[in-house]
Design a protein around this motif. Structure first.
Motif, mmCIF file in Angstrom:
data_model
loop_
_atom_site.group_PDB
_atom_site.id
_atom_site.type_symbol
_atom_site.label_atom_id
_atom_site.label_comp_id
_atom_site.label_asym_id
_atom_site.label_seq_id
_atom_site.Cartn_x
_atom_site.Cartn_y
_atom_site.Cartn_z
ATOM 1 N N ASP A 212 -44.745 -3.359 -49.238
ATOM 2 C CA ASP A 212 -44.266 -4.245 -48.184
ATOM 3 C C ASP A 212 -44.671 -3.730 -46.805
ATOM 4 O OD1 ASP A 212 -43.039 -6.663 -48.057
ATOM 5 O OD2 ASP A 212 -41.030 -5.869 -47.696
ATOM 6 N N ASN A 213 -44.484 -2.435 -46.570
ATOM 7 C CA ASN A 213 -44.762 -1.860 -45.252
ATOM 8 C C ASN A 213 -44.846 -0.341 -45.400
ATOM 9 O OD1 ASN A 213 -44.842 -1.027 -42.598
ATOM 10 N ND2 ASN A 213 -43.402 -2.595 -41.913
ATOM 11 N N GLU A 214 -46.046 0.141 -45.684
ATOM 12 C CA GLU A 214 -46.206 1.550 -46.019
ATOM 13 C C GLU A 214 -45.837 2.462 -44.846
ATOM 14 O OE1 GLU A 214 -49.827 2.538 -47.999
ATOM 15 O OE2 GLU A 214 -48.965 4.447 -48.633
ATOM 16 N N GLN B 86 -42.459 0.165 -31.703
ATOM 17 C CA GLN B 86 -42.598 -0.785 -30.602
ATOM 18 C C GLN B 86 -42.698 -2.202 -31.151
ATOM 19 O OE1 GLN B 86 -45.998 0.078 -28.210
ATOM 20 N NE2 GLN B 86 -45.530 -1.475 -26.701
ATOM 21 N N ILE B 87 -43.520 -2.346 -32.190
ATOM 22 C CA ILE B 87 -43.594 -3.629 -32.873
ATOM 23 C C ILE B 87 -42.708 -3.508 -34.095
ATOM 24 C CG2 ILE B 87 -45.108 -5.188 -34.119
ATOM 25 C CD1 ILE B 87 -47.337 -3.896 -32.193
ATOM 26 N N THR B 88 -41.780 -4.445 -34.230
ATOM 27 C CA THR B 88 -40.771 -4.351 -35.270
ATOM 28 C C THR B 88 -41.385 -4.029 -36.620
ATOM 29 O OG1 THR B 88 -39.517 -5.958 -34.066
ATOM 30 C CG2 THR B 88 -38.831 -5.536 -36.312
ATOM 31 N N THR B 89 -40.897 -2.976 -37.255
ATOM 32 C CA THR B 89 -41.461 -2.516 -38.506
ATOM 33 C C THR B 89 -40.346 -2.381 -39.526
ATOM 34 O OG1 THR B 89 -43.162 -1.355 -37.292
ATOM 35 C CG2 THR B 89 -42.864 -0.715 -39.552
ATOM 36 N N ILE B 90 -40.141 -3.468 -40.258
ATOM 37 C CA ILE B 90 -39.117 -3.491 -41.297
ATOM 38 C C ILE B 90 -39.793 -3.881 -42.606
ATOM 39 C CG2 ILE B 90 -37.191 -4.039 -39.766
ATOM 40 C CD1 ILE B 90 -37.679 -7.002 -40.600
ATOM 41 N N LEU B 91 -39.013 -3.987 -43.664
ATOM 42 C CA LEU B 91 -39.545 -4.435 -44.940
ATOM 43 C C LEU B 91 -39.173 -5.902 -45.094
ATOM 44 C CD1 LEU B 91 -38.280 -1.312 -46.846
ATOM 45 C CD2 LEU B 91 -40.639 -1.749 -46.146
ATOM 46 N N PRO B 92 -40.098 -6.810 -44.767
ATOM 47 C CA PRO B 92 -39.745 -8.225 -44.666
ATOM 48 C C PRO B 92 -39.263 -8.838 -45.966
ATOM 49 C CG PRO B 92 -42.127 -7.898 -44.458
ATOM 50 C CD PRO B 92 -41.498 -6.549 -44.406
ATOM 51 N N SER B 93 -39.765 -8.372 -47.119
ATOM 52 C CA SER B 93 -39.386 -9.044 -48.367
ATOM 53 C C SER B 93 -38.101 -8.463 -48.953
ATOM 54 C CB SER B 93 -40.535 -8.967 -49.378
ATOM 55 O OG SER B 93 -40.586 -7.687 -49.957
ATOM 56 N N PHE B 94 -37.592 -7.384 -48.368
ATOM 57 C CA PHE B 94 -36.324 -6.810 -48.817
ATOM 58 C C PHE B 94 -35.174 -7.522 -48.102
ATOM 59 C CE2 PHE B 94 -37.224 -2.323 -50.566
ATOM 60 C CZ PHE B 94 -38.461 -2.693 -51.043
ATOM 61 N N PRO B 144 -32.785 -12.180 -46.436
ATOM 62 C CA PRO B 144 -34.065 -11.470 -46.395
ATOM 63 C C PRO B 144 -34.340 -11.021 -44.956
ATOM 64 C CG PRO B 144 -34.345 -13.765 -47.127
ATOM 65 C CD PRO B 144 -32.913 -13.596 -46.757
ATOM 66 N N ALA B 145 -34.844 -9.803 -44.802
ATOM 67 C CA ALA B 145 -35.038 -9.262 -43.458
ATOM 68 C C ALA B 145 -35.973 -10.140 -42.634
ATOM 69 C CB ALA B 145 -35.580 -7.841 -43.554
ATOM 70 N N ALA B 146 -36.928 -10.797 -43.315
ATOM 71 C CA ALA B 146 -37.886 -11.636 -42.601
ATOM 72 C C ALA B 146 -37.196 -12.798 -41.896
ATOM 73 C CB ALA B 146 -38.946 -12.162 -43.567
ATOM 74 N N ALA B 147 -36.008 -13.192 -42.374
ATOM 75 C CA ALA B 147 -35.335 -14.367 -41.822
ATOM 76 C C ALA B 147 -34.515 -14.049 -40.571
ATOM 77 C CB ALA B 147 -34.424 -14.990 -42.887
ATOM 78 N N LEU B 148 -34.413 -12.770 -40.216
ATOM 79 C CA LEU B 148 -33.621 -12.402 -39.037
ATOM 80 C C LEU B 148 -34.324 -12.832 -37.751
ATOM 81 C CD1 LEU B 148 -32.367 -8.761 -39.783
ATOM 82 C CD2 LEU B 148 -31.146 -10.917 -40.095
ATOM 83 N N ALA B 149 -33.516 -13.059 -36.717
ATOM 84 C CA ALA B 149 -34.067 -13.307 -35.390
ATOM 85 C C ALA B 149 -34.591 -11.996 -34.817
ATOM 86 C CB ALA B 149 -32.985 -13.888 -34.477
ATOM 87 N N HIS B 150 -35.424 -12.109 -33.790
ATOM 88 C CA HIS B 150 -36.099 -10.922 -33.262
ATOM 89 C C HIS B 150 -35.123 -9.805 -32.871
ATOM 90 C CE1 HIS B 150 -38.982 -8.449 -31.157
ATOM 91 N NE2 HIS B 150 -38.142 -8.406 -30.145
ATOM 92 N N GLY B 151 -34.103 -10.171 -32.093
ATOM 93 C CA GLY B 151 -33.150 -9.165 -31.641
ATOM 94 C C GLY B 151 -32.420 -8.508 -32.796
ATOM 95 N N GLN B 152 -32.171 -9.299 -33.844
ATOM 96 C CA GLN B 152 -31.503 -8.748 -35.033
ATOM 97 C C GLN B 152 -32.411 -7.777 -35.762
ATOM 98 O OE1 GLN B 152 -30.701 -12.557 -36.843
ATOM 99 N NE2 GLN B 152 -28.529 -12.447 -36.290
ATOM 100 N N LYS B 153 -33.707 -8.084 -35.786
ATOM 101 C CA LYS B 153 -34.642 -7.164 -36.435
ATOM 102 C C LYS B 153 -34.673 -5.832 -35.702
ATOM 103 C CE LYS B 153 -37.797 -10.554 -38.439
ATOM 104 N NZ LYS B 153 -38.982 -11.357 -38.169
ATOM 105 N N ARG B 154 -34.616 -5.889 -34.368
ATOM 106 C CA ARG B 154 -34.599 -4.635 -33.606
ATOM 107 C C ARG B 154 -33.365 -3.819 -33.982
ATOM 108 N NH1 ARG B 154 -39.493 -3.830 -31.739
ATOM 109 N NH2 ARG B 154 -38.603 -2.110 -30.594
#
Lengths: 362, 253
Positions: A212-214, B86-94, B144-154
């Protein structure tokens, strides 16, 4: 493992149960119909499904697009073939290892050898990602292919006719096609169950995270390389087992096992079946091998001579499946509409809300 | 040297460009140390060297008394260096929960455990729930993490960093792309974390920096041109000229 909702999970269980029941009933049905050939065909399909499922472990859950997976299938087959040659003339492999046709030795040995060869190959390949990874796995497989072509002791290009099947303890008898079928089915089901556990475990979670994101996985403290390598070796070992079984099923092993288009076939099986799904690779293997078996004949029936060009028709079928069956054939089980194209046009529906067809494009 | 993190003489070149030129930097216990500077000053390059994604051409990094200059990213993370990107780095499919539970899992010695279901393990999920609660995302755990709004992802990124039980947080522009209200919430959140772990903060939002930082280091063209408490930085003429501009010096942003 995707996080399926409860209704999807139930539906999946039901479909998997029905499929398993049908598979259990196939041999008596085929024998009753006087078509024992179908039992042998189904056995070969089950074995290829095992090989495809092993690829799915690294491709579907780990994001490693190995274009050389057939090499490990071939290695497993050659373990059986080479041991058979030496058993036949009483010589020893490299002057050390005597030949054998004992399946209790050969099947674990095929896994061991394939896994041991997968270890250094994976250790090198996993230093790269993306296109480089695809090309370097292909390169290693081609190296092994040409190595085997050059081995005159084992008939080079012509391969080895393995006319004595590996012996296994009662009640398994590979000479009995029904017994062989049930062994192949048991091995496949066992591996799928293992995959299911593995993917949901801590190890599997790290593997999926690396896909997903290494970068993120590393920043969380995971040496992703090690986890991917373990998965690569495991997948190689299981592919070796599939190869050993396939050599028994066809009575032949040759360099063609390792040819690059075989690796491509395995990828196609996984993709049309459903990348990263449990049943997908088996469904993909079934479809591809049935088409391969029956399409040429059917086409010849329409226009004589058309049969040998059957792959021209295979292409469009694959494209349609990829475009319209989201998550491949396994996606049909879940009742998920749409495919790769669909995914690009539609955003993920939010949980709890039905997908809205008129939602704007991203 | 008693500082938790001590970087000395860090230099990084990209071809002819000197992105970092002999940068010295300390972060002590309980401290929020902000690194500011105009775009291209070398802030992200500095952070990448501290977290291990880039290796410096010269200089050394000590963390908790150990030299970690050549350590890989994962090993530094295990030592307690947690970073956000700096650029949001999460696991989008989790799911949101699984993102954080994975961070909890990272604290364990290894994850070569192949059988037990991780998603249903309270040993992972309970600390994850705590971290999510801390950043105000508890209600979103199953999405799913991908569904969060930008501020929530931060904020999810921050929860992941917290779940690692960090000794030091390296935060690369946590307010990037946030609205005024969201930024203010984030400032409150970060201020509350000071007791948990010191923070090295790279940030463009000057209101946030001056509200939070105990110490500020100013980078310009890869060099440290000033370092000290906020009041001193505000008064520093070189900083005013080079970077903040006159209106910032008068208290605006």
């Amino acid at each position: 493992m995707d996080d399926a909702g409860a209704p999807t999970a139930r539906r999946r269980r039901v479909v998997h149960g029905v499929l398993l029941a049908l598979l259990l009933l196939l041999p008596p049905a085929a024998m009753a119909l006087g078509e024992p050939f179908y039992v042998s065909l189904a056995t070969r399909i089950l074995i290829m499904a095992l090989a495809a499922a092993s690829l799915n472990l690294i491709l579907g859950f780990g994001g490693m697009v190995s274009f050389g997976h057939a090499a490990f299938v071939g290695i497993g087959g050659y373990v059986v073939g080479i041991a058979f040659v030496h058993a036949g003339d009483g010589s020893a492999f490299l002057g050390l290892l005597p030949g054998t046709t004992n399946g209790l030795v050969l099947l674990p040995l095929a896994m061991l050898v394939a896994g041991l060869i997968a270890l250094p190959i994976g250790a090198v390949c996993l230093r790269t990602t993306g296109i480089s990874f695809i090309m370097i796995t292909l390169a290693f497989a081609q190296m092994l292919f040409y190595l085997l072509v050059s081995l005159r002791r084992y008939n080079g290009q012509d391969g080895i006719a393995v006319w004595q099947r590996s012996s296994l303890p009662w009640p398994i008898d590979l000479n009995d096609r029904v017994s062989f079928y049930y062994l192949a089915l048991a091995v496949l089901v066992a591996f799928l169950a293992l995959t299911h556990r593995l993917v949901g475990s801590r190890f599997g979670r790290v593997l999926r995270a690396a896909k997903d994101n290494e970068r993120r996985a590393r920043a969380l403290g995971f040496h992703t390389y090690r986890y991917k390598l373990v998965a690569f070796v495991l997948a190689g070992a299981v592919a070796g087992l599939a190869g050993a079984l396939f050599a028994n099923a066809t009575g032949f092993v040759g360099p063609s096992y390792l040819r690059w288009d075989r690796s491509g076939d395995l990828i196609v099986m996984v993709v049309i079946g459903g990348i990263g799904t449990l049943a997908g690779p088996a469904l993909g293997a079934t479809l591809l091998m049935l088409l391969e078996e029956f399409m040429p004949e059917a086409l010849d029936g329409l226009v004589p001579g058309l049969g040998e060009h059957w792959k021209i028709f295979l292409g469009p079928i694959l494209i349609l499946i990829v475009l319209y069956a989201r998550r491949g054939l396994a996606g049909l089980i879940d009742g998920v509409p749409g495919g790769a194209l669909w995914r690009h046009l539609r955003p993920e529906p939010e949980p709890g809300k039905p997908p809205r067809r008129w939602r704007k494009r991203r | 040297m008693t500082a938790l993190l001590h970087a000395a003489g860090l230099t990084k070149r990209f071809g002819g460009l000197v992105a970092n030129d002999a940068v010295d930097l300390d972060v002590g216990e309980g401290e929020i140390h902000a690194v500011i500077g105009p775009n291209g000053a070398g802030k992200t390059t500095l952070l990448a060297q501290l977290s291990g994604e880039l290796s410096p051409d010269a200089g050394s990094i000590h963390f908790g008394g150990r030299e970690i200059t050549a350590w890989p990213v994962a090993a530094r993370a295990r030592l307690g260096l947690a970073r956000s990107f700096q650029i949001t780095t999460i696991l989008p499919s989790f799911t949101v929960r699984d993102n954080v539970a994975l961070a909890v899992q990272g604290r364990e010695r290894h994850s070569f455990k192949f059988w037990r279901n991780a998603a249903r393990d309270p040993a992972l999920n309970a600390p994850a729930a705590k971290a999510l609660d801390r950043v105000g995302l508890a209600a979103h755990a199953d999405r799913p993490a991908a569904a969060l709004a930008h501020g929530q992802k931060r904020r999810l990124e921050l929860a992941m960093a917290l779940a690692m039980r960090p000794k030091l947080l390296l935060l690369d522009e946590p307010m990037a792309g946030m609205g005024g209200e969201e930024s203010a919430e984030m400032v409150t959140l970060l201020a509350g974390l000071r007791s948990q772990a010191p923070i090295l903060l790279v940030e463009h939002d000057m209101d946030a920096v001056f509200a939070l930082a105990d110490r500020i280091t100013v980078l310009l063209h890869g060099r440290v041109i000033a370092s000290g408490p906020p009041a001193a930085i505000r008064a520093d003429t070189r900083v005013r000229e080079a970077y903040l501009g006159d209106d910032a010096a008068n208290g605006g942003a």
